[in-house]
Design an enzyme around this catalytic site. Structure first.
Site, PDB file in Angstrom:
ATOM      1  N   TYR A  93     -11.005  -7.579  10.603  1.00  0.00           N
ATOM      2  CA  TYR A  93     -12.168  -7.695   9.724  1.00  0.00           C
ATOM      3  C   TYR A  93     -11.874  -8.730   8.650  1.00  0.00           C
ATOM      4  CZ  TYR A  93      -8.976  -4.768   7.071  1.00  0.00           C
ATOM      5  OH  TYR A  93      -7.860  -4.273   6.451  1.00  0.00           O
TER       6      TYR A  93
ATOM      7  N   HIS B   4       2.958  -3.518   6.815  1.00  0.00           N
ATOM      8  CA  HIS B   4       2.028  -2.419   6.580  1.00  0.00           C
ATOM      9  C   HIS B   4       2.116  -1.417   7.729  1.00  0.00           C
ATOM     10  CE1 HIS B   4      -0.362  -4.082   3.148  1.00  0.00           C
ATOM     11  NE2 HIS B   4       0.156  -5.217   3.610  1.00  0.00           N
ATOM     12  N   SER B   5       1.359  -0.344   7.612  1.00  0.00           N
ATOM     13  CA  SER B   5       1.255   0.664   8.657  1.00  0.00           C
ATOM     14  C   SER B   5      -0.170   1.217   8.617  1.00  0.00           C
ATOM     15  CB  SER B   5       2.260   1.790   8.399  1.00  0.00           C
ATOM     16  OG  SER B   5       2.121   2.826   9.323  1.00  0.00           O
TER      17      SER B   5
ATOM     18  N   HIS C 119       0.868  -1.179   0.000  1.00  0.00           N
ATOM     19  CA  HIS C 119       0.000   0.000   0.000  1.00  0.00           C
ATOM     20  C   HIS C 119       0.903   1.226   0.000  1.00  0.00           C
ATOM     21  CE1 HIS C 119      -3.482  -2.483   1.885  1.00  0.00           C
ATOM     22  NE2 HIS C 119      -3.520  -2.516   0.563  1.00  0.00           N
TER      23      HIS C 119
ATOM     24  N   ARG D  94       0.941   4.441   0.345  1.00  0.00           N
ATOM     25  CA  ARG D  94       0.993   5.579   1.267  1.00  0.00           C
ATOM     26  C   ARG D  94       1.676   5.243   2.585  1.00  0.00           C
ATOM     27  NH1 ARG D  94      -5.497   6.068   2.318  1.00  0.00           N
ATOM     28  NH2 ARG D  94      -5.844   4.125   3.485  1.00  0.00           N
ATOM     29  N   GLU D  95       2.003   3.978   2.786  1.00  0.00           N
ATOM     30  CA  GLU D  95       2.569   3.533   4.057  1.00  0.00           C
ATOM     31  C   GLU D  95       4.094   3.640   4.012  1.00  0.00           C
ATOM     32  OE1 GLU D  95       0.713  -0.307   4.479  1.00  0.00           O
ATOM     33  OE2 GLU D  95      -1.300   0.575   4.511  1.00  0.00           O
TER      34      GLU D  95
ATOM     35  N   GLU E 143       1.429  -4.788  11.112  1.00  0.00           N
ATOM     36  CA  GLU E 143       1.019  -3.381  11.107  1.00  0.00           C
ATOM     37  C   GLU E 143       1.915  -2.634  12.092  1.00  0.00           C
ATOM     38  OE1 GLU E 143      -1.146  -1.892   9.245  1.00  0.00           O
ATOM     39  OE2 GLU E 143      -2.452  -3.465   8.430  1.00  0.00           O
TER      40      GLU E 143
ATOM     41  N   ASN F 117      -3.372  -5.811  -2.176  1.00  0.00           N
ATOM     42  CA  ASN F 117      -3.569  -6.756  -1.086  1.00  0.00           C
ATOM     43  C   ASN F 117      -4.983  -7.342  -1.075  1.00  0.00           C
ATOM     44  OD1 ASN F 117      -2.266  -8.141   1.000  1.00  0.00           O
ATOM     45  ND2 ASN F 117      -3.196  -6.836   2.564  1.00  0.00           N
ATOM     46  N   ARG F 118      -5.688  -7.221  -2.172  1.00  0.00           N
ATOM     47  CA  ARG F 118      -6.954  -7.927  -2.411  1.00  0.00           C
ATOM     48  C   ARG F 118      -6.892  -8.678  -3.734  1.00  0.00           C
ATOM     49  NH1 ARG F 118      -6.905  -5.859   1.815  1.00  0.00           N
ATOM     50  NH2 ARG F 118      -8.526  -4.678   2.935  1.00  0.00           N
TER      51      ARG F 118
END
Length: 439
Positions: free
Chosen positions: A372, A318-319, A191, A193-194, A394, A265-266
């Protein structure tokens, strides 16, 4: 030989465009208290209805959820939460101002360091990381070629959608020929932006190659390493030049939509496009038109299958949120769930011993139960195809900094995360050795 001072000079360059944060004009960010599981369901409903940008999904009674909303939808969000009795508060009243202030803080950090920056103490651009990767190989091999001629291999997995190299390092004392050695595979910035995830991988290279401590030789001698600092270079570049909070890849399929990108990541082939995704091609959780439509996800898959018999740990970094998560995301558990939880807990405990007081303790558990359900995640896919210990890590949340982690905290995050990586490598290697010896 290229010296560290050359790296420091390169790291002073900035590719940030003036006014690029104006795209978030009128956006606000809200924290949402989650007191019971029913409120998580309500939050998911409003996120889907309004297509909100979820910064943190939170955890019931432990972590607040954080979402960004446009000016047009803000009242709808707050009314929906109020109608359902869910407590909320303003996390950021002005996203543009917050991002501008962070950009200035990063620039000031570089100026204060006055050319003394090292790769893992900054938010390097893609070009800087590409240079650093080459330098780590060449510089280290030049100095240590006679003792470790095959210690490091720089691999170009191939081009991204927009043609940027997706590179990674293979680190091994035996050039990956010793089948008795497990492999630890980590990647970052899936991702885009992380940003804080990339320095963690560069620091891991540094500790293994340039600052190997006397009590860490086992990590190099008994484990082989694959480290990919930027999975999604197109998105990463775009966050530096156009939209700081861009999350997806930058693939473009005009026959489907005028919107760019897919949530990488999907995009993996496990329960693809069934839960925790959106059919809207403009959504941040759009899984793509088909499994592995994104070449960046294909590279992760191919690395895994190339070394499937030996990869012991996969760490998808991730973050943010202080979580160590494992599969499966459909509310089922892998057969080795107890071992998965144990190795994850070892990682979290090692990090927590040196964490800052302002950061929460790490939570370890199944990602669907703790956060989730989703489909198509890298963590789930890698676990499903046979890697024993696949995790989503994370990184820490400091106060209210979300994705805007001040560069002053990078060193702390690097050091504590390396503690966890080292501990998980050792814990998982014990299981690997037992299984290997029993065959």
């Amino acid at each position: 030989m290229v010296t560290l001072s050359v790296i420091s000079i390169l790291l002073l360059f900035s590719f940030t465009s003036a006014g690029k944060n104006d795209v978030y004009e009128g956006f606000t960010v809200h924290g949402i208290k989650l007191r019971e599981q029913s409120e998580v369901t309500i939050l998911r409903e409003v996120v889907a209805i309004l297509d909100l940008d979820v910064w943190s999904h939170g955890a019931v009674g432990l972590r607040d959820a954080v979402v960004m909303v446009s000016k047009e939808n803000e009242s709808k969000l707050l009314d929906y939460l109020d109608e359902n009795g869910i407590h909320h508060y303003v996390h950021l009243a002005d996203v543009v101002k917050a991002l501008d202030e962070h950009d200035e803080a990063v620039s000031n950090w570089k100026r204060r360091r006055n050319g003394k920056m090292v790769p893992f103490e900054d938010y390097p651009t893609y070009e800087e990381v590409k240079f650093i990767l080459t330098l780590v190989v060449n510089d280290y091999m030049e100095r240590l070629a006679t003792k470790y001629p095959n210690l490091v291999t720089l691999v170009n997995a191939g081009p991204s959608f927009e043609g940027r190299d997706v590179k990674y390092l293979k680190i091994s004392t035996t050039n990956f020929t010793d089948s008795s050695k497990p492999i630890y595979f980590m990647d970052a910035t899936m991702h885009s932006r992380e940003w804080v995830t990339t320095p963690v991988t560069l620091y891991a290279m540094h500790r293994l190659l340039e600052d190997l401590r006397s009590d860490e030789h086992d990590l190099l001698e008994t484990v082989d390493w694959i480290i990919m600092p930027i999975v999604n270079p197109d998105g990463y570049v775009y966050t530096h030049t156009d939209e700081r909070l861009w999350r997806r890849t930058r693939s473009y399929r005009p026959e489907i939509s005028t919107c760019y990108g897919v949530d990488a990541n999907r995009n993996f082939n496990i329960s693809f496009n069934t839960i925790g995704v959106s059919s809207n091609p403009c959504s941040d959780i759009y899984p793509g038109p088909a499994p592995f439509s994104e070449i960046e996800a294909v590279y992760i898959r191919d690395i895994v299958f190339e070394h499937l018999d030996r990869i012991q740990v996969y760490l998808n970094i991730h973050s943010y949120g202080n979580f160590i998560l494992f599969g499966f995301d459909d509310l089922t558990l892998p057969p080795n769930a107890v071992e998965l939880h144990y190795v994850g807990a070892v990682m979290g405990a090692a990090i927590d011993t040196v964490k800052l007081p302002i950061a929460p303790h790490y939570l370890v558990g199944n990602s669907a139960y703790l956060l989730y359900p989703v489909s198509g995640s890298a963590q789930d896919y890698v676990q499903y195809v046979g890697v024993p210990y696949a995790y989503t890590l994370e990184l820490p949340e400091f106060l209210r900094y979300d994705f805007r982690v001040p560069p002053e905290y990078i060193e702390q995050i690097n050091i504590e995360t390396w503690r966890g990586i080292a501990a998980s490598a050792r814990a998982s290697t014990l299981f690997y050795t037992r299984r290997h010896n029993s065959v």
